[in-house]
Design a protein around this motif. Structure first.
Motif, PDB file in Angstrom:
ATOM      1  N   LYS A 107       0.805  -1.219   0.000  1.00 20.35           N
ATOM      2  CA  LYS A 107       0.000   0.000   0.000  1.00 20.35           C
ATOM      3  C   LYS A 107       0.838   1.269   0.000  1.00 20.35           C
ATOM      4  O   LYS A 107       0.309   2.350  -0.152  1.00 20.35           O
ATOM      5  CB  LYS A 107      -0.923   0.024   1.232  1.00 20.35           C
ATOM      6  CG  LYS A 107      -1.990  -1.026   1.189  1.00 20.35           C
ATOM      7  CD  LYS A 107      -2.969  -0.729   0.084  1.00 20.35           C
ATOM      8  CE  LYS A 107      -4.103  -1.710   0.081  1.00 20.35           C
ATOM      9  NZ  LYS A 107      -5.094  -1.432  -0.946  1.00 20.35           N
ATOM     10  N   THR A 124      -6.136   7.628  11.968  1.00 20.61           N
ATOM     11  CA  THR A 124      -6.831   8.558  11.078  1.00 20.61           C
ATOM     12  C   THR A 124      -6.251   8.481   9.666  1.00 20.61           C
ATOM     13  O   THR A 124      -6.997   8.421   8.685  1.00 20.61           O
ATOM     14  CB  THR A 124      -6.739   9.996  11.623  1.00 20.61           C
ATOM     15  OG1 THR A 124      -7.284  10.028  12.943  1.00 20.61           O
ATOM     16  CG2 THR A 124      -7.490  10.972  10.740  1.00 20.61           C
ATOM     17  N   ARG A 180      -7.237   5.205   7.961  1.00 21.06           N
ATOM     18  CA  ARG A 180      -8.646   5.224   7.542  1.00 21.06           C
ATOM     19  C   ARG A 180      -8.845   6.087   6.305  1.00 21.06           C
ATOM     20  O   ARG A 180      -9.592   5.728   5.402  1.00 21.06           O
ATOM     21  CB  ARG A 180      -9.521   5.727   8.686  1.00 21.06           C
ATOM     22  CG  ARG A 180      -9.736   4.696   9.747  1.00 21.06           C
ATOM     23  CD  ARG A 180     -10.717   5.164  10.792  1.00 21.06           C
ATOM     24  NE  ARG A 180     -10.901   4.125  11.796  1.00 21.06           N
ATOM     25  CZ  ARG A 180     -11.052   4.358  13.063  1.00 21.06           C
ATOM     26  NH1 ARG A 180     -11.094   5.609  13.524  1.00 21.06           N
ATOM     27  NH2 ARG A 180     -11.200   3.377  13.915  1.00 21.06           N
ATOM     28  N   ARG A 181      -8.186   7.240   6.264  1.00 19.55           N
ATOM     29  CA  ARG A 181      -8.326   8.118   5.096  1.00 19.55           C
ATOM     30  C   ARG A 181      -7.760   7.488   3.822  1.00 19.55           C
ATOM     31  O   ARG A 181      -8.216   7.775   2.733  1.00 19.55           O
ATOM     32  CB  ARG A 181      -7.639   9.457   5.360  1.00 19.55           C
ATOM     33  CG  ARG A 181      -8.389  10.315   6.320  1.00 19.55           C
ATOM     34  CD  ARG A 181      -7.707  11.633   6.551  1.00 19.55           C
ATOM     35  NE  ARG A 181      -8.492  12.435   7.494  1.00 19.55           N
ATOM     36  CZ  ARG A 181      -8.032  13.464   8.158  1.00 19.55           C
ATOM     37  NH1 ARG A 181      -6.779  13.848   8.002  1.00 19.55           N
ATOM     38  NH2 ARG A 181      -8.804  14.122   8.978  1.00 19.55           N
ATOM     39  N   GLN A 182      -6.762   6.629   4.000  1.00 21.41           N
ATOM     40  CA  GLN A 182      -6.147   5.951   2.853  1.00 21.41           C
ATOM     41  C   GLN A 182      -6.793   4.578   2.591  1.00 21.41           C
ATOM     42  O   GLN A 182      -6.300   3.822   1.769  1.00 21.41           O
ATOM     43  CB  GLN A 182      -4.637   5.794   3.098  1.00 21.41           C
ATOM     44  CG  GLN A 182      -3.909   7.116   3.196  1.00 21.41           C
ATOM     45  CD  GLN A 182      -4.015   7.929   1.924  1.00 21.41           C
ATOM     46  OE1 GLN A 182      -3.863   7.413   0.813  1.00 21.41           O
ATOM     47  NE2 GLN A 182      -4.292   9.216   2.064  1.00 21.41           N
ATOM     48  N   HIS A 183      -7.867   4.255   3.312  1.00 21.16           N
ATOM     49  CA  HIS A 183      -8.624   3.012   3.165  1.00 21.16           C
ATOM     50  C   HIS A 183      -7.759   1.792   3.426  1.00 21.16           C
ATOM     51  O   HIS A 183      -7.914   0.754   2.774  1.00 21.16           O
ATOM     52  CB  HIS A 183      -9.285   2.927   1.791  1.00 21.16           C
ATOM     53  CG  HIS A 183     -10.125   4.117   1.489  1.00 21.16           C
ATOM     54  ND1 HIS A 183     -11.330   4.352   2.126  1.00 21.16           N
ATOM     55  CD2 HIS A 183      -9.927   5.164   0.657  1.00 21.16           C
ATOM     56  CE1 HIS A 183     -11.839   5.503   1.669  1.00 21.16           C
ATOM     57  NE2 HIS A 183     -11.009   6.008   0.790  1.00 21.16           N
ATOM     58  N   ILE A 184      -6.838   1.928   4.398  1.00 21.13           N
ATOM     59  CA  ILE A 184      -6.021   0.789   4.803  1.00 21.13           C
ATOM     60  C   ILE A 184      -6.690   0.071   5.965  1.00 21.13           C
ATOM     61  O   ILE A 184      -6.589  -1.138   6.105  1.00 21.13           O
ATOM     62  CB  ILE A 184      -4.588   1.241   5.149  1.00 21.13           C
ATOM     63  CG1 ILE A 184      -3.930   1.792   3.884  1.00 21.13           C
ATOM     64  CG2 ILE A 184      -3.776   0.114   5.746  1.00 21.13           C
ATOM     65  CD1 ILE A 184      -2.598   2.469   4.122  1.00 21.13           C
TER      66      ILE A 184
END
Length: 99
Positions: free
Chosen positions: A24, A91, A94-98
């Protein structure tokens, strides 16, 4: 990952892998050792350090640019702790959809 001691800074770098197979990206954490107790006092210095270590033509993403809602999760916005770092990682992931 790797840890580098660079004077007043500790740089930690590692790859972000999901389920040990899906790459990722790379995560770089920079710690400023003469840290103040303020969660935002070192932001400008850290932002400059990120720009200095960025390879030419590469803009490193810095979560320091975000305003984190520390109060919403019961953290003091003025007094820094390791819980603030953990909240920043959660945070960011979550913002990077990990997560």
């Amino acid at each position: 990952g790797y840890v580098y001691d660079l004077g007043d800074f500790i740089v930690r770098a590692g790859n972000i892998m999901v389920a040990s197979t899906s790459y990722k990206g790379m995560l770089i954490e920079i710690e400023y050792l003469p840290q103040t107790s303020s969660a935002t006092a070192s932001n400008a210095l850290l932002e400059e350090f990120v720009r200095l270590i960025s390879p030419p033509g590469v803009n490193l993403y810095s979560p320091q640019m975000f305003d984190y809602p520390y109060e919403q999760v019961g953290l003091d916005p003025k007094n820094w702790s390791m819980l603030h770092s953990g909240f920043q990682f959660m945070t960011l992931f979550r913002r990077q959809h990990i997560l």
